[in-house]
Design an enzyme around this catalytic site. Structure first.
Site, PDB file in Angstrom:
ATOM      1  N   GLU B 126       0.812  -1.219   0.000  1.00 52.35           N
ATOM      2  CA  GLU B 126       0.000   0.000   0.000  1.00 52.35           C
ATOM      3  C   GLU B 126       0.844   1.267   0.000  1.00 52.35           C
ATOM      4  O   GLU B 126       0.480   2.249  -0.643  1.00 52.35           O
ATOM      5  CB  GLU B 126      -0.941   0.016   1.217  1.00 52.35           C
ATOM      6  CG  GLU B 126      -2.123  -0.939   1.107  1.00 52.35           C
ATOM      7  CD  GLU B 126      -1.720  -2.391   1.311  1.00 52.35           C
ATOM      8  OE1 GLU B 126      -0.604  -2.627   1.810  1.00 52.35           O
ATOM      9  OE2 GLU B 126      -2.527  -3.278   0.973  1.00 52.35           O
ATOM     10  N   HIS B 196     -11.830  -5.798   8.082  1.00 52.52           N
ATOM     11  CA  HIS B 196     -12.575  -5.629   6.832  1.00 52.52           C
ATOM     12  C   HIS B 196     -13.794  -4.752   7.077  1.00 52.52           C
ATOM     13  O   HIS B 196     -14.764  -4.806   6.340  1.00 52.52           O
ATOM     14  CB  HIS B 196     -13.017  -6.984   6.253  1.00 52.52           C
ATOM     15  CG  HIS B 196     -11.863  -7.875   5.910  1.00 52.52           C
ATOM     16  ND1 HIS B 196     -11.211  -8.639   6.839  1.00 52.52           N
ATOM     17  CD2 HIS B 196     -11.237  -8.108   4.735  1.00 52.52           C
ATOM     18  CE1 HIS B 196     -10.225  -9.305   6.260  1.00 52.52           C
ATOM     19  NE2 HIS B 196     -10.217  -9.004   4.984  1.00 52.52           N
TER      20      HIS B 196
END
Lengths: 427, 392
Positions: B126, B196
């Protein structure tokens, strides 16, 4: 594999082929070759660990010996006298500017400074090998690249003094230079952040297809950051026309290289990413030039990154906030200053060809000191930027909330003006 | 007209199938074993996993942007990206798994249509994705970076906060990251648990130079995403993942923009202002109906849409009228964005307030798995907060 999909309100079963795009041949277990998608290699039946070689590492490419004599004539780039004189004068002008600005910090005239002593060769050699349109991402010890490209002394000084002429509008600490015209992206303090950014810029530049490359400078310490790994991997995987230029100068502030890494420096990491790599003598301006020139040519022609590790030595302290006698000996520093310096090596090269004399040296020193001092005095007299510039460029546009804050500060300063140094600032 | 779109979490399993988890012989053995298990038939209604905590309230069909097509949220994102790639030759989309269409199918078909140099996978990193995106933007091209889940944006925090947000300011406007947009799936999804389900908008709201935008449905998503892409500042666009399939609206097929930093009053009311964003808007709309029906309380519902810079004027104007404010978000209450809204509103509207400002938010815990039904700021908690505010 079947998927339930909905297309224009109608549900249906769709057959999806999973394309294994990375395999050219079908799997065949009858072959005695590994079929794994992750690596292309042969089988071996002896248990043996690969030994990293740190005693005899990647060799250091050089063109001149420490005295400035060409070793292998085929490697002499045979640059013109004018070009070589320009190399020399830029390196020495940088050195002179460094001495004066370092001293000015000691005297409290500027808040902070970082010198480039000993690394001038890495800057000028690489900058000269690039196209002026090539985009430069630096760390903070590459002022010579900017100087070579023509950044005027007045603007170096303006940034260090954060005066009203600073292109950066006085927002950053000294030595955080930037120039849109000279394709030098403004320096930021966080280390290694520029490395994946350079990969992205190179990718965009590749798509533009205008024969442009990107170069990214960083030190051997910054190469330990995660961003460095990210940048190396992305640039190789995404096939970017990019030169990674590592200045391995032996120290990251007080941390010597044996506390920074255990492998064979930075050049040895390149092959791990699938990247062509070379180690060069960073104090040999011609070696730096040759390597950068060839890397640039191939990076653009072949759309792949190159890693150049320029070995050098940081003769100065890390910055004006550092006293390196706390962690290294004066003898060590003196060795590099006296016996292996990019400036003296080039001077010997020039003198051997009668391109430079002691008289030239004396008059150039005098002239360059005068030019630097004049720029220095001008910069010091100049007012600071208008405090309104505290609030602009946060976004492209001024937001209502920020405007309110600006007005609040203005009202406050009007009321308490004797407590604010308004006289130093532009109106 | 509110359509009850019951989003059974069992359907979420089909999402796993869409992401390429293999079925086949391995699956049928499992199915067989389950069928012969003694507990199979006694699996009661109460043991089945819960239905969604919200009822989706679709936007009315927009008439001002040309012809529309039925799209869910992920399709509206695809449509926005399609429009962008068609109109801006420099635009590129990249991130983990975007090439095959993305784990939430937001980029389906785009690589085939526009080429592998424009829609491509990056390595799994990322900080690299955002750093790379910044570089693309600085070089003058339009960069649309996907972070696979907002929960994984943190390795990129330095690049976003220290670099992207500050690029223009620190360079004196010589360089900037205006061409960068970062997209990430956001918010609770019923079973997402710690990693999540997160809503990290508050971390970024504290960073001048960024814009943070969160849509409530497909029409808003496409218009706001296109605004983010067009905007000359680095933008983070959080997409409520629970709405990807559940939210279906008629969405204009052509390019259109919805302005940033403009909150939208979804329904007017006189007794209390309810502020939320993303999925929580649909909870608030139901709460507004409940409050009207059971308490006779008239609620004004505001979708903030842009978290940073937020529309202070719209919220304050509403609170001056109603005298009461309730802000609700899934993210933990301490330091959550409701705190910023609450602080500003009490400064600007102190004398108009009839009751303390209420915040109905997630607890100060990581986002739990099995305890999600208890964790989330559901309609009953919001309803109860309204009841207490009215009786203050």
């Amino acid at each position: 594999m079947f998927l339930l999909v909905e297309e224009r309100g109608v549900r249906k079963l769709a057959v999806i082929e999973i394309r294994a795009m990375h395999r050219q041949q079908p799997f065949d277990s009858s072959l005695e070759k590994p079929q794994f998608p992750g690596a292309s290699a042969e089988f071996v039946d002896q248990l043996e660990f690969i030994q990293p070689n740190v005693i005899s590492g990647i060799p250091v490419y050089r063109v001149m010996d420490r005295q400035g004599n060409i070793i292998n004539p085929s490697q002499d780039p045979q640059l013109s006298k004018e070009t070589v004189l320009n190399f020399y004068q830029t390196m020495t002008l940088l050195n002179t500017m460094d001495r004066i600005l370092y001293e000015s910090q000691r005297q409290g005239r500027i808040s902070f400074y970082m010198t480039n002593y000993g690394e001038e060769g890495t800057h000028i050699g690489s900058a000269a090998a690039l196209d002026p349109n090539d985009l430069v991402f630096g760390q903070y010890r590459e002022a010579g690249v900017l100087m070579y490209r023509g950044f005027p002394l007045d603007l170096f000084m303006a940034q260090c003094y954060a005066n009203a002429d600073d292109l950066g509008k006085g927002r950053q600490m000294p030595v955080h230079y930037g120039s849109k015209d000279l394709n030098f992206v403004t320096i930021s303090s966080p280390l290694a952040t520029q490395i994946p950014q350079a990969a992205g810029a190179a990718y965009a530049v590749k798509r533009e297809n205008k024969n442009r490359a990107v170069i990214c400078y960083f030190g051997e310490g910054a190469a330990s950051e995660g961003d460095a790994h990210a940048g190396f991997n992305f640039s190789a995987t995404l096939e970017c026309p990019l030169i990674f230029f590592c200045r391995n100068n032996g120290y990251a502030i007080s941390t010597p290289t044996n506390e920074q890494y255990r492998g064979d420096g930075i050049a040895a990491r390149g092959p791990g990413y699938g990247m062509l790599s070379i180690r060069v003598d960073g104090n040999d301006v011609f070696a730096v030039y040759n390597a950068t020139k060839e890397a640039r040519r191939r990076a653009v022609a072949e759309n792949q990154p190159f890693l150049i590790e320029a070995m050098t030595y940081r003769i100065g302290h890390h910055s004006t906030s550092d006293d390196s006698s706390a962690y290294r000996s004066v003898d060590e520093v003196n060795y590099w200053d006296k016996q292996d310096h990019p400036i003296s090596r080039l001077r010997h090269y020039m003198m051997a060809r009668d391109w430079w004399s002691e008289d030239d040296e004396r008059s150039w020193r005098k002239q360059s000191r005068k030019t630097v001092m004049e720029a220095f005095e001008r910069a010091e007299r100049r007012l600071k930027p208008n405090p309104e510039l505290l609030f602009t460029d946060v976004y492209q546009e001024m937001t209502p909330s920020l405007d309110k804050q600006r007005q609040a500060l203005w009202r406050h300063v009007q009321q308490y003006k004797e407590h604010y140094p308004l006289d130093l600032y532009d109106k | 007209m509110a359509t009850a779109a019951r989003f059974l979490l069992r359907r979420a399993n089909s999402k796993l199938a869409l992401t390429g988890v293999a079925t086949g012989s391995h699956g049928s053995l499992g199915a067989t074993l389950l069928k012969v298990s003694p507990i199979f038939s006694s699996w009661t209604e109460t043991q089945r996993r819960h239905a969604a905590h919200f009822t989706y309230h679709p936007d009315p069909v927009p008439t001002q942007y040309g012809p529309t097509q039925k799209m869910n949220l992920f399709q509206s994102v695809t449509s926005a990206l399609d429009n962008t790639l068609a109109s801006d030759p420099t635009a590129v989309i990249f991130g983990e798994d975007v090439a095959f269409g993305g784990v939430f199918r937001c980029t389906v078909g785009l690589r085939d249509k526009y080429g592998k140099d424009r829609v491509f996978n990056t390595p799994l990193c990322e900080q690299g994705i955002v750093g790379f995106g910044i570089g693309v933007a600085v070089a003058g091209a339009t960069a649309i970076a996907e972070i696979q889940f907002a929960d994984y944006i943190f390795p990129a925090f330095d690049q976003i906060v220290n670099e992207a947000a500050k690029y223009r300011y620190r360079s004196g406007n010589l360089f900037d990251c205006g061409n960068l947009t970062i997209r990430a799936p956001w918010g609770c999804v019923g079973h997402g648990s710690l990693y999540h389900s997160q809503s990290p908008e508050a971390f970024f709201a504290h960073c001048p130079g960024l814009k943070v935008v969160i849509p409530r449905g497909p029409v808003q998503a496409k218009g706001l995403l296109l605004s983010c892409i067009a905007d000359n500042n680095p933008c983070i666009f959080f997409e409520p993942k629970i709405l990807y399939r559940a939210a279906v609206e008629q969405v204009p097929v052509e390019l259109y923009t919805i302005p940033l930093s403009q909150a939208e009053v979804l329904q007017e009311g006189s007794d209390i202002t309810l502020v939320a964003w993303g999925t929580q808007i649909h909870v608030m709309r139901e709460v507004a109906d409940m409050a009207q029906e059971k308490l006779g309380v008239s609620c004004e519902v505001i979708d903030l849409q842009t978290i940073l810079p937020w529309d202070i004027e719209a919220v304050c104007k509403s609170v001056v009228k109603t005298g009461r404010l309730l802000v609700s978000h899934e993210a933990p209450i301490t330091g959550g964005f409701a705190a910023e809204i609450s602080s500003t509103v009490q400064e600007e509207c102190f004398l108009n307030l009839e009751a303390p400002i209420a915040r109905v938010c997630g607890y100060d815990t990581p986002f739990p798995h099995i305890f999600e039904p208890f964790y989330i700021p559901d309609k009953w908690k919001c309803f109860d907060a309204i009841k207490r505010m009215i009786n203050y």
